[in-house]
Design a protein around this motif. Sequence first.
Motif, short mmCIF file in Angstrom:
data_model
loop_
_atom_site.label_atom_id
_atom_site.label_comp_id
_atom_site.label_asym_id
_atom_site.label_seq_id
_atom_site.Cartn_x
_atom_site.Cartn_y
_atom_site.Cartn_z
N PHE A 97 -2.16 -42.12 -6.29
CA PHE A 97 -3.12 -43.10 -6.79
C PHE A 97 -4.53 -42.51 -6.83
N GLU A 98 -5.33 -43.05 -7.75
CA GLU A 98 -6.76 -42.76 -7.66
C GLU A 98 -7.25 -43.31 -6.32
N LEU A 99 -8.17 -42.61 -5.71
CA LEU A 99 -8.66 -43.03 -4.39
C LEU A 99 -9.74 -44.09 -4.55
N LEU A 100 -9.59 -45.18 -3.82
CA LEU A 100 -10.64 -46.19 -3.76
C LEU A 100 -11.49 -45.92 -2.53
N ASP A 101 -12.78 -45.71 -2.73
CA ASP A 101 -13.69 -45.45 -1.63
C ASP A 101 -14.21 -46.80 -1.14
N GLY A 102 -13.51 -47.38 -0.18
CA GLY A 102 -13.89 -48.70 0.30
C GLY A 102 -13.42 -48.93 1.72
N ARG A 103 -13.48 -50.18 2.14
CA ARG A 103 -13.07 -50.57 3.49
C ARG A 103 -12.18 -51.80 3.38
N HIS A 104 -11.42 -52.04 4.44
CA HIS A 104 -10.56 -53.21 4.45
C HIS A 104 -11.39 -54.49 4.51
N ALA A 105 -10.93 -55.51 3.84
CA ALA A 105 -11.64 -56.78 3.81
C ALA A 105 -11.66 -57.42 5.20
N ASP A 106 -12.74 -58.13 5.47
CA ASP A 106 -12.91 -58.88 6.71
C ASP A 106 -12.71 -60.36 6.37
N TYR A 107 -11.70 -60.99 6.97
CA TYR A 107 -11.39 -62.39 6.69
C TYR A 107 -11.98 -63.34 7.73
N SER A 108 -12.76 -62.86 8.67
CA SER A 108 -13.23 -63.72 9.75
C SER A 108 -14.24 -64.75 9.22
N PRO A 109 -14.41 -65.87 9.95
CA PRO A 109 -15.35 -66.91 9.50
C PRO A 109 -16.75 -66.34 9.26
N GLY A 110 -17.34 -66.72 8.14
CA GLY A 110 -18.67 -66.27 7.79
C GLY A 110 -18.73 -64.92 7.13
N SER A 111 -17.62 -64.24 6.95
CA SER A 111 -17.63 -62.91 6.35
C SER A 111 -18.09 -62.97 4.90
N PRO A 112 -18.97 -62.06 4.50
CA PRO A 112 -19.39 -62.00 3.09
C PRO A 112 -18.28 -61.51 2.17
N ASP A 113 -17.18 -61.04 2.74
CA ASP A 113 -16.06 -60.58 1.90
C ASP A 113 -15.26 -61.74 1.32
N ILE A 114 -15.33 -62.89 1.95
CA ILE A 114 -14.47 -64.00 1.53
C ILE A 114 -14.74 -64.42 0.08
N PRO A 115 -15.99 -64.60 -0.36
CA PRO A 115 -16.20 -64.92 -1.79
C PRO A 115 -15.68 -63.83 -2.72
N LYS A 116 -15.70 -62.58 -2.28
CA LYS A 116 -15.18 -61.49 -3.12
C LYS A 116 -13.67 -61.61 -3.28
N VAL A 117 -12.99 -62.01 -2.21
CA VAL A 117 -11.54 -62.19 -2.30
C VAL A 117 -11.22 -63.40 -3.19
N ASP A 163 1.18 -60.36 -0.75
CA ASP A 163 0.95 -59.76 0.58
C ASP A 163 -0.55 -59.60 0.80
N TRP A 164 -1.17 -60.64 1.40
CA TRP A 164 -2.62 -60.68 1.54
C TRP A 164 -3.09 -60.20 2.91
N ASN A 165 -2.30 -59.37 3.54
CA ASN A 165 -2.77 -58.60 4.69
C ASN A 165 -4.12 -57.97 4.31
N ASN A 166 -5.12 -58.10 5.17
CA ASN A 166 -6.44 -57.59 4.78
C ASN A 166 -6.45 -56.08 4.56
N HIS A 167 -5.44 -55.36 5.05
CA HIS A 167 -5.35 -53.93 4.76
C HIS A 167 -4.97 -53.66 3.31
N ASN A 168 -4.49 -54.68 2.60
CA ASN A 168 -4.18 -54.53 1.19
C ASN A 168 -5.33 -54.93 0.28
N VAL A 169 -6.44 -55.33 0.88
CA VAL A 169 -7.62 -55.74 0.11
C VAL A 169 -8.78 -54.83 0.50
N LEU A 170 -9.23 -54.03 -0.45
CA LEU A 170 -10.31 -53.08 -0.19
C LEU A 170 -11.60 -53.57 -0.85
#
Length: 267
Positions: A97-117, A163-170
């Motif tokens: 695969f092409e490499l995605l330069d990112g980090r795993h999503a944070d699903y905790s309350p208040g996380s700024p990643d939630i609107p992105k998901v 499969d919405w394991n946060n490790h599958n969301v970069l």
Amino acid sequence: MALTPVAFDDLPLSVRSAIEAETGTVLEAEAVTAGKNSALSARVHTTGGTVFLKGLKSEHRWVWTQRREADINPYVIPLAPRVLFHLVVEGWDILGFELLDGRHADYSPGSPDIPKVVQALRRLDEMPCPNLDLRQAEQRLSRYVAHPADAKAFAGDALLHTDWNNHNVLITGGRARLVDWGWATRGAAWLDPAYWIIWLIASGHSPAQAEEIGQGVPAWATAPPSAVDLFVDANAALWAEIAGDSPDDWTARLRSAAARWQRHRRG
């Protein structure tokens, strides 16, 4: 059949040579430990750039997920990273695969990643389901409903990741991208936000808070309550089975989240 992690350097020479024919000479290989569905999971730095590899032995019972991921890939770009090559050589099935330069999503309350998901879920909902031989949601959950006819509530024509394991969301470039499409499924459009809600609860949200977050996805906002109840019951049974009598930390967490959601729905 259990998955035993395999390092790039431990692959047969013929397999490594076939990979290098696609990538250029491998200068360094880093194991990626987050994945649970691949024996080989590695980031390789090569003379042609950096590539992410995932692979399974050809006789593994999940090897069909490799082909599924290769087949679905053209239809889920740019939400997913691009598949660069697919090799079957000397008993190994390898995807590059092409490499995605990112980090795993944070699903905790208040996380700024939630609107992105939420935005990723909305984009996925807009993608037509390709005419491929995908698993059907009603078939996948049929073992976990009280009556066989109940599974019809999960049928539909939407493309699902499931499969919405946060490790599958970069999180990369300010947006959420989805990896690991081997379990892509056809079913009701509200199912993907429902699968995500279980992970939100497991990450610290109350069931009511998680359902409210899901309201940002139109498909979830219009989900039939009776069908949702059936889904919640089915997943409580599914995660109880997965966790079994000796769960590890993450299966115990998901079993607890599914059970909490079930208690919430049943009042």
